[in-house]
Design an enzyme around this catalytic site. Structure first.
Site, PDB file in Angstrom:
ATOM      1  N   LYS A  40       0.826  -1.214   0.000  1.00 41.10           N
ATOM      2  CA  LYS A  40       0.000   0.000   0.000  1.00 41.10           C
ATOM      3  C   LYS A  40       0.862   1.266   0.000  1.00 41.10           C
ATOM      4  O   LYS A  40       0.581   2.202  -0.735  1.00 41.10           O
ATOM      5  CB  LYS A  40      -0.938   0.030   1.220  1.00 41.10           C
ATOM      6  CG  LYS A  40      -1.947  -1.106   1.257  1.00 41.10           C
ATOM      7  CD  LYS A  40      -2.975  -0.914   2.364  1.00 41.10           C
ATOM      8  CE  LYS A  40      -2.412  -0.993   3.770  1.00 41.10           C
ATOM      9  NZ  LYS A  40      -1.863  -2.316   4.149  1.00 41.10           N
ATOM     10  N   ARG A  54     -10.748   0.377   7.960  1.00 44.47           N
ATOM     11  CA  ARG A  54     -10.252  -0.962   8.283  1.00 44.47           C
ATOM     12  C   ARG A  54     -11.321  -1.799   8.962  1.00 44.47           C
ATOM     13  O   ARG A  54     -11.059  -2.949   9.302  1.00 44.47           O
ATOM     14  CB  ARG A  54      -9.043  -0.846   9.217  1.00 44.47           C
ATOM     15  CG  ARG A  54      -7.696  -0.943   8.503  1.00 44.47           C
ATOM     16  CD  ARG A  54      -6.651  -0.713   9.563  1.00 44.47           C
ATOM     17  NE  ARG A  54      -5.369  -1.249   9.315  1.00 44.47           N
ATOM     18  CZ  ARG A  54      -4.311  -0.540   8.934  1.00 44.47           C
ATOM     19  NH1 ARG A  54      -4.440   0.727   8.648  1.00 44.47           N
ATOM     20  NH2 ARG A  54      -3.130  -1.109   8.822  1.00 44.47           N
ATOM     21  N   ARG A  92      11.205  -4.604   5.432  1.00 41.67           N
ATOM     22  CA  ARG A  92      10.811  -3.232   5.104  1.00 41.67           C
ATOM     23  C   ARG A  92      11.595  -2.221   5.936  1.00 41.67           C
ATOM     24  O   ARG A  92      11.862  -2.429   7.111  1.00 41.67           O
ATOM     25  CB  ARG A  92       9.322  -3.039   5.386  1.00 41.67           C
ATOM     26  CG  ARG A  92       8.902  -1.568   5.285  1.00 41.67           C
ATOM     27  CD  ARG A  92       7.455  -1.386   5.055  1.00 41.67           C
ATOM     28  NE  ARG A  92       6.617  -1.801   6.168  1.00 41.67           N
ATOM     29  CZ  ARG A  92       5.283  -1.788   6.100  1.00 41.67           C
ATOM     30  NH1 ARG A  92       4.676  -1.407   4.994  1.00 41.67           N
ATOM     31  NH2 ARG A  92       4.577  -2.177   7.132  1.00 41.67           N
ATOM     32  N   ARG A 125      10.064  -0.101  11.273  1.00 42.70           N
ATOM     33  CA  ARG A 125       8.915   0.213  12.119  1.00 42.70           C
ATOM     34  C   ARG A 125       8.854  -0.751  13.298  1.00 42.70           C
ATOM     35  O   ARG A 125       9.166  -1.922  13.160  1.00 42.70           O
ATOM     36  CB  ARG A 125       7.623   0.088  11.302  1.00 42.70           C
ATOM     37  CG  ARG A 125       7.256   1.353  10.586  1.00 42.70           C
ATOM     38  CD  ARG A 125       6.133   1.133   9.602  1.00 42.70           C
ATOM     39  NE  ARG A 125       4.968   0.456  10.160  1.00 42.70           N
ATOM     40  CZ  ARG A 125       3.806   0.326   9.511  1.00 42.70           C
ATOM     41  NH1 ARG A 125       3.676   0.840   8.297  1.00 42.70           N
ATOM     42  NH2 ARG A 125       2.800  -0.300  10.051  1.00 42.70           N
ATOM     43  N   ARG A 180      -1.416  -8.325  13.291  1.00 45.00           N
ATOM     44  CA  ARG A 180      -1.945  -7.419  12.260  1.00 45.00           C
ATOM     45  C   ARG A 180      -2.687  -8.192  11.175  1.00 45.00           C
ATOM     46  O   ARG A 180      -3.726  -7.758  10.684  1.00 45.00           O
ATOM     47  CB  ARG A 180      -0.789  -6.606  11.651  1.00 45.00           C
ATOM     48  CG  ARG A 180      -0.249  -5.580  12.624  1.00 45.00           C
ATOM     49  CD  ARG A 180       1.147  -5.131  12.267  1.00 45.00           C
ATOM     50  NE  ARG A 180       1.186  -4.325  11.059  1.00 45.00           N
ATOM     51  CZ  ARG A 180       2.314  -4.082  10.384  1.00 45.00           C
ATOM     52  NH1 ARG A 180       3.461  -4.579  10.805  1.00 45.00           N
ATOM     53  NH2 ARG A 180       2.277  -3.337   9.315  1.00 45.00           N
TER      54      ARG A 180
HETATM   55  P1  AMP Z   1      -0.378   1.068   8.861  1.00 46.49           P
HETATM   56  O1  AMP Z   1       0.749   2.028   8.724  1.00 46.49           O
HETATM   57  O2  AMP Z   1      -1.515   1.369   7.935  1.00 46.49           O
HETATM   58  O3  AMP Z   1       0.067  -0.365   8.789  1.00 46.49           O
HETATM   59  O4  AMP Z   1      -0.962   1.289  10.332  1.00 46.49           O
HETATM   60  C1  AMP Z   1      -0.150   1.095  11.478  1.00 46.49           C
HETATM   61  C2  AMP Z   1      -1.016   0.898  12.705  1.00 46.49           C
HETATM   62  O5  AMP Z   1      -1.817   2.087  12.930  1.00 46.49           O
HETATM   63  C3  AMP Z   1      -2.044  -0.227  12.629  1.00 46.49           C
HETATM   64  O6  AMP Z   1      -1.494  -1.488  12.940  1.00 46.49           O
HETATM   65  C4  AMP Z   1      -3.067   0.229  13.671  1.00 46.49           C
HETATM   66  O7  AMP Z   1      -2.572   0.027  14.982  1.00 46.49           O
HETATM   67  C5  AMP Z   1      -3.103   1.736  13.426  1.00 46.49           C
HETATM   68  N1  AMP Z   1      -4.113   2.092  12.411  1.00 46.49           N
HETATM   69  C6  AMP Z   1      -3.885   2.698  11.213  1.00 46.49           C
HETATM   70  N2  AMP Z   1      -5.021   2.876  10.541  1.00 46.49           N
HETATM   71  C7  AMP Z   1      -6.005   2.354  11.308  1.00 46.49           C
HETATM   72  C8  AMP Z   1      -7.415   2.221  11.157  1.00 46.49           C
HETATM   73  N3  AMP Z   1      -8.041   2.650  10.043  1.00 46.49           N
HETATM   74  N4  AMP Z   1      -8.112   1.633  12.160  1.00 46.49           N
HETATM   75  C9  AMP Z   1      -7.496   1.203  13.283  1.00 46.49           C
HETATM   76  N5  AMP Z   1      -6.178   1.284  13.494  1.00 46.49           N
HETATM   77  C10 AMP Z   1      -5.425   1.864  12.517  1.00 46.49           C
END
Ligand code: AMP
Length: 221
Positions: free
Chosen positions: A19, A94, A133, A166, A177
């Protein structure tokens, strides 16, 4: 969809599906605003804002942040005038309640989602992508030690920032996740299929092929 048309799109897919990488390409190609809830949380956590303090324990463990916190954050972001240039939502929605809230929010601002792109990939491949990553905390660019190496080891090609891994890009966090994706996010595939705006793309192809497929979907939207 013409190259300079205002696009309002959602990009979804399991962790490691690409993404972030595809977002960078979409933003460059279409000049739309990149709204990544994950980036917003990482920033809020680094700055220790009230939202950051609420989100930290969830994001560090790979769990979803509660819907009310995420929805409030996106509502505020979408109400800003720069969304008029078109938006790319990366990592939101999500959950079904988030998707329902998004439908209302985008109706209110008169910018409904035109297309939802879902990147598909096998979990066994995703885990290897996740642990290799590296990201740039300064400009948000994403790299991979296997498939998208920076020109100089450890340094961001775009801004010269120092690349980091990260906190949640570990094998343990990945399992949590992926589970959250399968239980809470995957139901959105049917939700958007029923609305006739879902496009699915094989995320295991090379980066340019994935992007080519996304463009084809957007041209049809
Ligand atoms: P990402 O960078 O999109 O993988 O998001 C990293 C983390 O942020 C996720 O594992 C969640 O803990 C939180 N997060 C990001 N977007 C959302 C969302 N739409 N709903 C809930 N948690 C989120």
């Amino acid at each position: 969809m013409k190259q300079n048309a205002k696009l309002n799109i959602v990009l979804m897919g399991p962790p490691g599906a690409g993404k972030g990488t595809q977002s960078e390409l979409l933003v460059k190609e279409y000049g739309i605003l990149h709204i990544s809830t994950g980036d917003m949380f990482r920033e809020a956590i680094a700055e220790k804002t009230p939202v950051g303090l609420k989100a930290a324990s969830y994001t560090n463990a790979g769990l979803l942040v509660p819907d009310d916190v995420v929805i409030a954050l996106v509502k505020e972001r979408l109400s800003k005038p720069d969304c008029a240039q078109g938006y790319l939502l990366d990592g939101f929605p999500r959950t079904i309640p988030q998707a329902e809230a998004l439908r209302e929010l985008t109706k209110e601002i008169g910018r409904p989602v035109q297309a939802v792109i879902c990147l598909k990939a096998e979990p066994s491949i995703l885990i290897e992508r996740i642990v290799s990553r590296r990201v740039c905390p300064t400009c948000g660019a994403s790299y991979n030690l296997l498939s998208k190496k920076p020109k100089v080891e450890g340094i961001c090609d775009n801004c010269g920032g120092k690349l980091v891994q990260r906190k949640d890009d570990t094998r343990e966090s990945f399992a949590t996740r992926l589970d959250a994706y399968q239980k809470s996010t995957a139901p959105l595939i049917d939700f958007y299929k029923k609305q006739g705006i879902l496009g699915e793309v094989d995320g295991l192809q090379d980066i340019d092929a994935v992007f080519g497929d996304i463009r084809k979907i957007l041209e049809r939207s």
